[in-house]
Design a protein around this motif. Structure first.
Motif, mmCIF file in Angstrom:
data_model
loop_
_atom_site.group_PDB
_atom_site.id
_atom_site.type_symbol
_atom_site.label_atom_id
_atom_site.label_comp_id
_atom_site.label_asym_id
_atom_site.label_seq_id
_atom_site.Cartn_x
_atom_site.Cartn_y
_atom_site.Cartn_z
ATOM 1 N N UNK A 131 0.848 -1.180 0.000
ATOM 2 C CA UNK A 131 0.000 0.000 0.000
ATOM 3 C C UNK A 131 0.887 1.234 0.000
ATOM 4 N N UNK A 132 0.396 2.332 -0.560
ATOM 5 C CA UNK A 132 1.209 3.538 -0.608
ATOM 6 C C UNK A 132 0.366 4.782 -0.370
ATOM 7 N N UNK A 133 1.050 5.834 0.016
ATOM 8 C CA UNK A 133 0.454 7.160 0.167
ATOM 9 C C UNK A 133 1.398 8.141 -0.506
ATOM 10 N N UNK A 134 0.868 8.980 -1.391
ATOM 11 C CA UNK A 134 1.699 9.918 -2.142
ATOM 12 C C UNK A 134 1.172 11.338 -2.022
ATOM 13 N N UNK A 135 2.112 12.268 -1.965
ATOM 14 C CA UNK A 135 1.795 13.689 -2.043
ATOM 15 C C UNK A 135 2.144 14.152 -3.456
ATOM 16 N N UNK A 136 1.224 14.825 -4.121
ATOM 17 C CA UNK A 136 1.422 15.300 -5.497
ATOM 18 C C UNK A 136 1.723 16.796 -5.459
ATOM 19 N N UNK A 140 3.977 15.058 -10.574
ATOM 20 C CA UNK A 140 5.175 14.723 -9.804
ATOM 21 C C UNK A 140 4.763 14.461 -8.372
ATOM 22 N N UNK A 141 5.269 13.354 -7.790
ATOM 23 C CA UNK A 141 4.823 12.942 -6.463
ATOM 24 C C UNK A 141 5.943 12.283 -5.689
ATOM 25 N N UNK A 142 5.759 12.175 -4.398
ATOM 26 C CA UNK A 142 6.660 11.439 -3.511
ATOM 27 C C UNK A 142 5.816 10.869 -2.388
ATOM 28 N N UNK A 143 6.268 9.740 -1.833
ATOM 29 C CA UNK A 143 5.481 9.148 -0.763
ATOM 30 C C UNK A 143 6.155 7.977 -0.099
ATOM 31 N N UNK A 144 5.377 7.303 0.717
ATOM 32 C CA UNK A 144 5.829 6.149 1.485
ATOM 33 C C UNK A 144 4.994 4.934 1.111
ATOM 34 N N UNK A 145 5.589 3.748 1.305
ATOM 35 C CA UNK A 145 4.852 2.516 1.062
ATOM 36 C C UNK A 145 5.191 1.496 2.134
ATOM 37 N N UNK A 167 13.159 3.040 -2.801
ATOM 38 C CA UNK A 167 14.102 2.264 -2.028
ATOM 39 C C UNK A 167 13.540 1.927 -0.671
ATOM 40 N N UNK A 168 14.201 0.989 -0.008
ATOM 41 C CA UNK A 168 13.822 0.668 1.357
ATOM 42 C C UNK A 168 13.211 -0.693 1.543
ATOM 43 N N UNK A 169 12.658 -1.300 0.488
ATOM 44 C CA UNK A 169 12.109 -2.644 0.650
ATOM 45 C C UNK A 169 12.357 -3.469 -0.616
ATOM 46 N N UNK A 170 11.862 -4.684 -0.620
ATOM 47 C CA UNK A 170 12.145 -5.631 -1.696
ATOM 48 C C UNK A 170 11.553 -5.245 -3.047
ATOM 49 N N UNK A 190 15.609 -24.976 -2.011
ATOM 50 C CA UNK A 190 16.085 -25.358 -0.690
ATOM 51 C C UNK A 190 17.614 -25.317 -0.676
ATOM 52 N N UNK A 191 18.158 -24.750 0.372
ATOM 53 C CA UNK A 191 19.597 -24.673 0.508
ATOM 54 C C UNK A 191 20.210 -23.440 -0.131
ATOM 55 N N UNK A 192 19.437 -22.672 -0.852
ATOM 56 C CA UNK A 192 19.964 -21.460 -1.474
ATOM 57 C C UNK A 192 19.176 -20.280 -0.943
ATOM 58 N N UNK A 193 19.745 -19.536 -0.034
ATOM 59 C CA UNK A 193 19.103 -18.400 0.618
ATOM 60 C C UNK A 193 17.776 -18.797 1.275
ATOM 61 N N UNK A 194 17.727 -20.011 1.776
ATOM 62 C CA UNK A 194 16.496 -20.466 2.418
ATOM 63 C C UNK A 194 15.479 -20.909 1.392
ATOM 64 N N UNK A 195 14.456 -21.574 1.841
ATOM 65 C CA UNK A 195 13.434 -22.071 0.933
ATOM 66 C C UNK A 195 12.334 -21.043 0.733
ATOM 67 N N UNK A 196 11.872 -20.456 1.797
ATOM 68 C CA UNK A 196 10.803 -19.464 1.709
ATOM 69 C C UNK A 196 11.117 -18.343 2.693
ATOM 70 N N UNK A 197 11.050 -17.153 2.197
ATOM 71 C CA UNK A 197 11.296 -15.992 3.027
ATOM 72 C C UNK A 197 10.132 -15.031 2.832
ATOM 73 N N UNK A 198 9.710 -14.425 3.900
ATOM 74 C CA UNK A 198 8.663 -13.426 3.785
ATOM 75 C C UNK A 198 8.957 -12.315 4.773
ATOM 76 N N UNK A 199 8.320 -11.216 4.565
ATOM 77 C CA UNK A 199 8.547 -10.125 5.495
ATOM 78 C C UNK A 199 7.755 -8.895 5.147
ATOM 79 N N UNK A 200 7.840 -7.954 6.044
ATOM 80 C CA UNK A 200 7.188 -6.671 5.896
ATOM 81 C C UNK A 200 8.262 -5.664 5.525
ATOM 82 N N UNK A 201 8.001 -4.853 4.541
ATOM 83 C CA UNK A 201 8.978 -3.860 4.114
ATOM 84 C C UNK A 201 8.402 -2.460 4.112
ATOM 85 N N UNK A 202 9.207 -1.498 4.532
ATOM 86 C CA UNK A 202 8.840 -0.089 4.483
ATOM 87 C C UNK A 202 9.727 0.585 3.454
#
Length: 166
Positions: free
Chosen positions: A84-89, A102-107, A151-154, A117-129
């Motif tokens: 989800x994101x919020x942008x200021x225009x 033109x806009x900027x915001x956070x997500x 920038x800042x997350x996956x 399996x065996x390569x950077x783990x099998x399953x990875x999940x997470x929350x990104x800002x």
């Protein structure tokens, strides 16, 4: 004195009509396209909804698939993201014509990586800002091209795509 007020009023009216928000309050636009990544070609689809003259709230679904045969090791990666994101225009503040945006915001988003399996783990999940800055150019009242850097997350790297006002 009347001429001064009349002149100021006309200038204000001109600036309001010239620098209107590219997405009127209560309207929604569809965004879709491709991202930039070291691993595969991400694709995304999302919506932005104008909640005020200068603010939008939106959501996005992203997918990235990657296949490689490195050192006789068959590597497959799949990644899904929902954010989800919020942008200021900046159109009103900077007096930008409404065919530009033109806009900027956070997500904030949740992602799931599936890798062998065996390569950077099998399953990875997470929350990104993350944060983003972007722009659009509308060819007409309905269709435009968009470019965004983040920038800042996956899933907040660069993106390019189309925007369609609904």
């Amino acid at each position: 004195m009347k001429k001064l007020f009349l002149s100021l009023g006309l200038m204000l009216l001109f600036s309001i009509t010239y620098a209107q928000s590219p997405l009127p309050i209560g309207r929604t636009q569809l965004n879709f396209g491709f991202g930039l990544s070291d691993y595969g070609l991400p694709v995304y689809i999302g919506l932005d909804h104008s909640v005020s003259r200068d603010f939008t709230l939106g959501g996005e679904l992203s997918y990235r698939g990657y296949n490689d045969n490195w050192d006789h090791y068959d590597y497959h990666l799949n990644a899904w993201g929902l954010s989800g994101n919020a942008n200021y225009h900046f159109n009103s503040v900077l007096n930008i014509p409404r065919n530009w945006d033109f806009y900027a915001g956070l997500n904030v988003g949740f992602y799931v990586w599936n890798s062998p399996k065996g390569y950077e783990g099998n399953r990875t999940s997470g929350l990104g800002l993350g944060a983003q800055v972007g722009g659009r150019y509308y060819f007409n009242n309905k269709v435009g091209i968009n470019l965004e850097l983040g920038g800042g997350n996956e899933f907040s790297g660069g993106k390019i795509g189309l925007t369609i006002k609904l």
